[in-house]
Design a protein around this motif. Sequence first.
Motif, PDB file in Angstrom:
ATOM      1  N   ARG A   1      44.657  32.858  41.891  1.00  0.00           N
ATOM      2  CA  ARG A   1      43.884  33.602  42.887  1.00  0.00           C
ATOM      3  C   ARG A   1      43.845  32.834  44.207  1.00  0.00           C
TER       4      ARG A   1
ATOM      5  N   LEU B   1      47.018  33.511  45.923  1.00  0.00           N
ATOM      6  CA  LEU B   1      47.085  34.896  46.391  1.00  0.00           C
ATOM      7  C   LEU B   1      46.189  35.122  47.610  1.00  0.00           C
ATOM      8  N   ASP B   2      45.055  34.429  47.669  1.00  0.00           N
ATOM      9  CA  ASP B   2      44.186  34.542  48.847  1.00  0.00           C
ATOM     10  C   ASP B   2      44.932  34.082  50.102  1.00  0.00           C
TER      11      ASP B   2
ATOM     12  N   ALA C   1      47.539  36.805  50.921  1.00  0.00           N
ATOM     13  CA  ALA C   1      46.945  38.042  51.446  1.00  0.00           C
ATOM     14  C   ALA C   1      46.389  37.863  52.852  1.00  0.00           C
TER      15      ALA C   1
ATOM     16  N   PRO D   1      48.261  43.022  51.577  1.00  0.00           N
ATOM     17  CA  PRO D   1      49.030  43.848  50.625  1.00  0.00           C
ATOM     18  C   PRO D   1      49.162  45.279  51.126  1.00  0.00           C
TER      19      PRO D   1
ATOM     20  N   ASP E   1      43.200  44.475  43.377  1.00  0.00           N
ATOM     21  CA  ASP E   1      42.246  43.463  42.920  1.00  0.00           C
ATOM     22  C   ASP E   1      43.023  42.159  42.725  1.00  0.00           C
ATOM     23  N   LEU E   2      42.743  41.170  43.555  1.00  0.00           N
ATOM     24  CA  LEU E   2      43.510  39.926  43.487  1.00  0.00           C
ATOM     25  C   LEU E   2      43.233  39.128  42.214  1.00  0.00           C
ATOM     26  N   ASP E   3      42.050  39.286  41.627  1.00  0.00           N
ATOM     27  CA  ASP E   3      41.792  38.650  40.332  1.00  0.00           C
ATOM     28  C   ASP E   3      42.716  39.236  39.264  1.00  0.00           C
TER      29      ASP E   3
ATOM     30  N   LEU F   1      45.567  40.670  39.787  1.00  0.00           N
ATOM     31  CA  LEU F   1      46.935  40.244  40.082  1.00  0.00           C
ATOM     32  C   LEU F   1      47.145  38.797  39.642  1.00  0.00           C
ATOM     33  N   ALA F   2      46.130  37.958  39.827  1.00  0.00           N
ATOM     34  CA  ALA F   2      46.223  36.568  39.365  1.00  0.00           C
ATOM     35  C   ALA F   2      46.372  36.521  37.848  1.00  0.00           C
TER      36      ALA F   2
END
Length: 213
Positions: free
Chosen positions: A140, A143-144, A147, A152, A157-159, A161-162
Amino acid sequence: MDRNTGARKRIIEAARNAVLEKGFGATSIEELCAEVKITKSGFFYHFKDKGELARALLEEYIEEEERLFDRLFDQGKELADDPLQAFLTSLKLLARMVEDLPAGHPGCLVATYCYQERLFDRQVRELNRKAVLSWRARFRAALDEIAERYPPKEEIDLDALADMVSTILEGGIVMSKALAVPSVLPQQVLLFRNMMRAMFLPDAQLSRAAAGA
């Protein structure tokens, strides 16, 4: 390495191989003693019971996985300043690493423990849960960064995706074993990598990258 430390490491190694091959319940103290060539009293010198072995086995596995992820994703950052390119590079390194395993990935203890969670005490289950949450937090954070620079193209939901990184790895291991085709796992990692490119890379850059491929 003294004899006591060496024996403990051999027990853990033998236990890992046995658990990944046939499960924790089917792995006996007697067979581990025979494999390592120690007495049962020698086993109990290192572990008070099978439950303590389970915890030690999982702790060592988690530490190894963390070191592996540190190495691969730090290397990606060294090779690319851009957070997306660094992540994509790390995924490619990961795919190459698992592709080089001649017999395929041996399996994941975290997943194995989940499948057989009733065999383990609350402490082991909590250790397993924290490992999964740690991996979520690791990915995450990456990804933060991605992003922030590359919003995106669709709301996501990045969680979740993580978590997908772990899902791809675990699912790829299962499919590789089910099909007896080790190449399935690296293929899945590379497909996820392509999905990440399509999700975050602006269309103009994506087109240029495709044209140059």
